[in-house]
Write a protein that holds these residues in place. Sequence first.
Motif, mmCIF file in Angstrom:
data_model
loop_
_atom_site.group_PDB
_atom_site.id
_atom_site.type_symbol
_atom_site.label_atom_id
_atom_site.label_comp_id
_atom_site.label_asym_id
_atom_site.label_seq_id
_atom_site.Cartn_x
_atom_site.Cartn_y
_atom_site.Cartn_z
ATOM 1 N N LEU A 190 12.728 -2.855 -12.628
ATOM 2 C CA LEU A 190 12.558 -2.669 -11.183
ATOM 3 C C LEU A 190 11.149 -2.197 -10.826
ATOM 4 C CD1 LEU A 190 15.895 -0.765 -10.370
ATOM 5 C CD2 LEU A 190 15.550 -3.181 -10.783
ATOM 6 N N GLY A 191 10.352 -1.870 -11.795
ATOM 7 C CA GLY A 191 9.007 -1.363 -11.512
ATOM 8 C C GLY A 191 8.157 -2.450 -10.879
ATOM 9 N N HIS A 200 16.832 -4.879 1.169
ATOM 10 C CA HIS A 200 17.903 -3.887 1.217
ATOM 11 C C HIS A 200 17.291 -2.515 1.416
ATOM 12 C CE1 HIS A 200 16.906 -5.058 -2.896
ATOM 13 N NE2 HIS A 200 17.006 -3.770 -3.208
ATOM 14 N N GLU A 201 17.939 -1.744 2.234
ATOM 15 C CA GLU A 201 17.361 -0.530 2.803
ATOM 16 C C GLU A 201 18.336 0.624 2.625
ATOM 17 O OE1 GLU A 201 14.329 -1.614 4.427
ATOM 18 O OE2 GLU A 201 14.981 -3.517 3.581
ATOM 19 N N GLN A 226 4.543 -3.019 -7.828
ATOM 20 C CA GLN A 226 3.821 -2.741 -6.576
ATOM 21 C C GLN A 226 4.572 -3.592 -5.577
ATOM 22 O OE1 GLN A 226 2.646 -2.522 -3.486
ATOM 23 N NE2 GLN A 226 1.450 -4.374 -3.820
ATOM 24 N N SER A 227 5.480 -2.973 -4.824
ATOM 25 C CA SER A 227 6.492 -3.761 -4.095
ATOM 26 C C SER A 227 6.165 -3.970 -2.626
ATOM 27 C CB SER A 227 7.855 -3.062 -4.226
ATOM 28 O OG SER A 227 7.891 -1.913 -3.407
ATOM 29 N N ARG A 280 13.325 11.368 -5.777
ATOM 30 C CA ARG A 280 14.602 10.649 -5.591
ATOM 31 C C ARG A 280 15.561 10.825 -6.775
ATOM 32 N NH1 ARG A 280 10.834 6.310 -3.835
ATOM 33 N NH2 ARG A 280 11.169 5.768 -1.649
ATOM 34 N N ALA A 321 0.888 -5.638 -12.390
ATOM 35 C CA ALA A 321 2.138 -4.870 -12.531
ATOM 36 C C ALA A 321 3.371 -5.778 -12.468
ATOM 37 C CB ALA A 321 2.212 -3.810 -11.429
ATOM 38 N N SER A 350 12.935 -11.423 -5.821
ATOM 39 C CA SER A 350 12.897 -11.131 -4.389
ATOM 40 C C SER A 350 13.035 -12.386 -3.535
ATOM 41 C CB SER A 350 11.555 -10.472 -4.075
ATOM 42 O OG SER A 350 11.331 -10.433 -2.696
ATOM 43 N N GLY A 392 10.836 1.683 -12.839
ATOM 44 C CA GLY A 392 10.910 1.839 -11.382
ATOM 45 C C GLY A 392 11.985 2.814 -10.939
ATOM 46 N N THR A 411 11.813 5.862 -10.109
ATOM 47 C CA THR A 411 11.447 6.790 -9.027
ATOM 48 C C THR A 411 11.504 6.114 -7.653
ATOM 49 O OG1 THR A 411 9.127 6.261 -9.435
ATOM 50 C CG2 THR A 411 9.987 8.246 -10.505
ATOM 51 N N ARG A 420 14.660 4.470 1.353
ATOM 52 C CA ARG A 420 13.658 3.419 1.460
ATOM 53 C C ARG A 420 12.284 4.047 1.666
ATOM 54 N NH1 ARG A 420 11.981 -1.629 0.157
ATOM 55 N NH2 ARG A 420 12.556 -3.192 1.712
ATOM 56 N N ALA A 455 14.071 -7.903 -11.354
ATOM 57 C CA ALA A 455 14.229 -7.668 -9.911
ATOM 58 C C ALA A 455 13.452 -8.699 -9.103
ATOM 59 C CB ALA A 455 13.760 -6.253 -9.570
HETATM 60 P P1 NAP Z 1 9.972 0.890 -4.641
HETATM 61 O O1 NAP Z 1 10.767 1.927 -3.921
HETATM 62 O O2 NAP Z 1 8.613 0.525 -4.143
HETATM 63 O O3 NAP Z 1 9.833 1.391 -6.173
HETATM 64 C C1 NAP Z 1 8.958 0.768 -7.062
HETATM 65 C C2 NAP Z 1 9.025 1.493 -8.393
HETATM 66 O O4 NAP Z 1 8.137 0.834 -9.313
HETATM 67 C C3 NAP Z 1 8.575 2.958 -8.343
HETATM 68 O O5 NAP Z 1 9.390 3.714 -9.204
HETATM 69 C C4 NAP Z 1 7.161 2.893 -8.901
HETATM 70 O O6 NAP Z 1 6.723 4.100 -9.495
HETATM 71 C C5 NAP Z 1 7.351 1.822 -9.952
HETATM 72 N N1 NAP Z 1 6.099 1.234 -10.421
HETATM 73 C C6 NAP Z 1 5.080 0.740 -9.673
HETATM 74 N N2 NAP Z 1 4.093 0.289 -10.460
HETATM 75 C C7 NAP Z 1 4.497 0.485 -11.740
HETATM 76 C C8 NAP Z 1 3.906 0.264 -13.009
HETATM 77 N N3 NAP Z 1 2.693 -0.278 -13.120
HETATM 78 N N4 NAP Z 1 4.594 0.606 -14.122
HETATM 79 C C9 NAP Z 1 5.829 1.173 -14.015
HETATM 80 N N5 NAP Z 1 6.431 1.416 -12.839
HETATM 81 C C10 NAP Z 1 5.776 1.090 -11.725
HETATM 82 O O7 NAP Z 1 10.805 -0.461 -4.769
HETATM 83 P P2 NAP Z 1 12.374 -0.743 -4.509
HETATM 84 O O8 NAP Z 1 12.563 -1.057 -3.065
HETATM 85 O O9 NAP Z 1 13.175 0.291 -5.166
HETATM 86 O O10 NAP Z 1 12.524 -2.143 -5.281
HETATM 87 C C11 NAP Z 1 12.853 -2.178 -6.663
HETATM 88 C C12 NAP Z 1 12.416 -3.519 -7.241
HETATM 89 O O11 NAP Z 1 13.092 -4.569 -6.567
HETATM 90 C C13 NAP Z 1 10.934 -3.846 -7.103
HETATM 91 O O12 NAP Z 1 10.564 -4.619 -8.221
HETATM 92 C C14 NAP Z 1 10.863 -4.695 -5.858
HETATM 93 O O13 NAP Z 1 9.713 -5.522 -5.902
HETATM 94 C C15 NAP Z 1 12.151 -5.463 -5.971
HETATM 95 N N6 NAP Z 1 12.781 -5.895 -4.720
HETATM 96 C C16 NAP Z 1 13.016 -5.003 -3.725
HETATM 97 C C17 NAP Z 1 13.685 -5.418 -2.587
HETATM 98 C C18 NAP Z 1 14.017 -4.453 -1.475
HETATM 99 O O14 NAP Z 1 14.358 -4.916 -0.374
HETATM 100 N N7 NAP Z 1 13.977 -3.149 -1.694
HETATM 101 C C19 NAP Z 1 14.135 -6.744 -2.486
HETATM 102 C C20 NAP Z 1 13.881 -7.615 -3.540
HETATM 103 C C21 NAP Z 1 13.226 -7.180 -4.666
HETATM 104 P P3 NAP Z 1 5.940 5.247 -8.666
HETATM 105 O O15 NAP Z 1 7.001 6.091 -8.019
HETATM 106 O O16 NAP Z 1 5.205 5.970 -9.748
HETATM 107 O O17 NAP Z 1 5.061 4.570 -7.675
#
Ligand code: NAP
Length: 338
Positions: free
Chosen positions: A88-89, A187-188, A91-92, A45, A107, A133, A11, A13, A192, A131
């Motif tokens: 961290l990868g 978190h933003e 479908q978020s 990024r 995923a 949530s 994750g 990217t 984001r 990671a």
């Molecule tokens: P994000 O910006 O949506 O990034 C998700 C990452 O996962 C991207 O690099 C994406 O790659 C990759 N990915 C998606 N499907 C994949 C697969 N099948 N195999 C490998 N990589 C894959 O998410 P984020 O906000 O940075 O969050 C990071 C992690 O924390 C996620 O697991 C999310 O569910 C979790 N989380 C986030 C928050 C938050 O508020 N941000 C809070 C709690 C938990 P592509 O660029 O190729 O799509």
Amino acid sequence: MTGRPRALITGVTGQDGSYLAELLIAKGYEVHAVIRRSSTFSTGRVEHLYQDVHEEGRALNLHYGDLLDTGSLVSVLGKVEPDEVYNLGAQSHVAVSFQMPEFTADAVAFGTMRLLEAIRQTGRPVRFYQAGSSEMFGKVESPLQNEDTRFHPRSPYAIAKVFAHQMAVFHREAYGMYCANGILFNHESPRRGEVFVTRKITQAVARIAAGRQDHLYLGNLKAKRDWGYAPEYVEAMWRILQQPEPDDFVIATGETHSVEEFAALAFASVGRRWQEHVRYDPRYERPAEVDLLQGDASKAERVLRWKARTTFADLARIMVAADLRAEGLDPDSVMRHD
Ligand code: NAP
Ligand code: F7E
């Protein structure tokens, strides 16, 4: 291979992956990451890290792979031999998960299991970060959520995250592996994804200020979230993996605010009233909503010495300022300072 600690990130990217890669590079790690093949560049990024070549090699080493593809995970683990793996990868996007439950589960849930099993089969003493949530709390059972609060997930995404969380706990208990879960509240940042509500709002505010857009369509404005600043949250991830024993931690600010409050602050920061620009679109409603999240991160404060610093108001201003710059506007002349 160097004598430096080696980390592998899935994750990278995404928002968090890019900040985490920066942090680990600054801490002297040799950083490797899994990226998916896509028809367009997805590395915007992390481009600055990938292009940064110094005497010990590239700051960031990228390997093609996918959480859906066990072979690629086995191969990259064999090549990199990481000391720490940050998963961290995902479908978020919660709303998308209602439309693509199977892909999301593949995923998020199975992807985590594939990675854990691949690590187990290396037999190496890898430290694993999952990671998790706040969405796992879903229909909350107490006004403040901590590590002891029961999960009541309300979306395919959240259900998949509960599976991944429990898989990490299971690998810890059954095989004695070092598996730790972060339970991170929203978190933003300026990085984001544009489909998440805070960024959707700040990008629209900037476009409206630039005269390129008039209205913004949103769904449920009443939902409340505990919103923090992403660069601080990746520091917590690293601290979680530095503990002598693997454990689970809630990471949050302890405050909760509605989507409407965020919109009001963001529009006010450029001297506008949100009511004049925001319109309701039922398409952004979800079949089941998480009405309120508010985290109790006192364990993280006590054990990790971690505490959120950026306030809700500052978060909105940081994001609006960055989106104004992206529109070619100078935040100092556009933003109000009262
Ligand atoms: P994000 O910006 O949506 O990034 C998700 C990452 O996962 C991207 O690099 C994406 O790659 C990759 N990915 C998606 N499907 C994949 C697969 N099948 N195999 C490998 N990589 C894959 O998410 P984020 O906000 O940075 O969050 C990071 C992690 O924390 C996620 O697991 C999310 O569910 C979790 N989380 C986030 C928050 C938050 O508020 N941000 C809070 C709690 C938990 P592509 O660029 O190729 O799509
Ligand atoms: O929605 C409401 C929506 O999509 C927040 C992910 O990082 O954090 C994130 O999940 C709230 C919800 O984030 C729109 O109904 C109103 O109540 O920004 P969001 P999220 O669903 O909280 C958790 C912790 C994660 O783990 C996830 O990976 O805002 N809302 N109108 C809207 N949301 C969106 N996206 N778009 C709207 O137009």
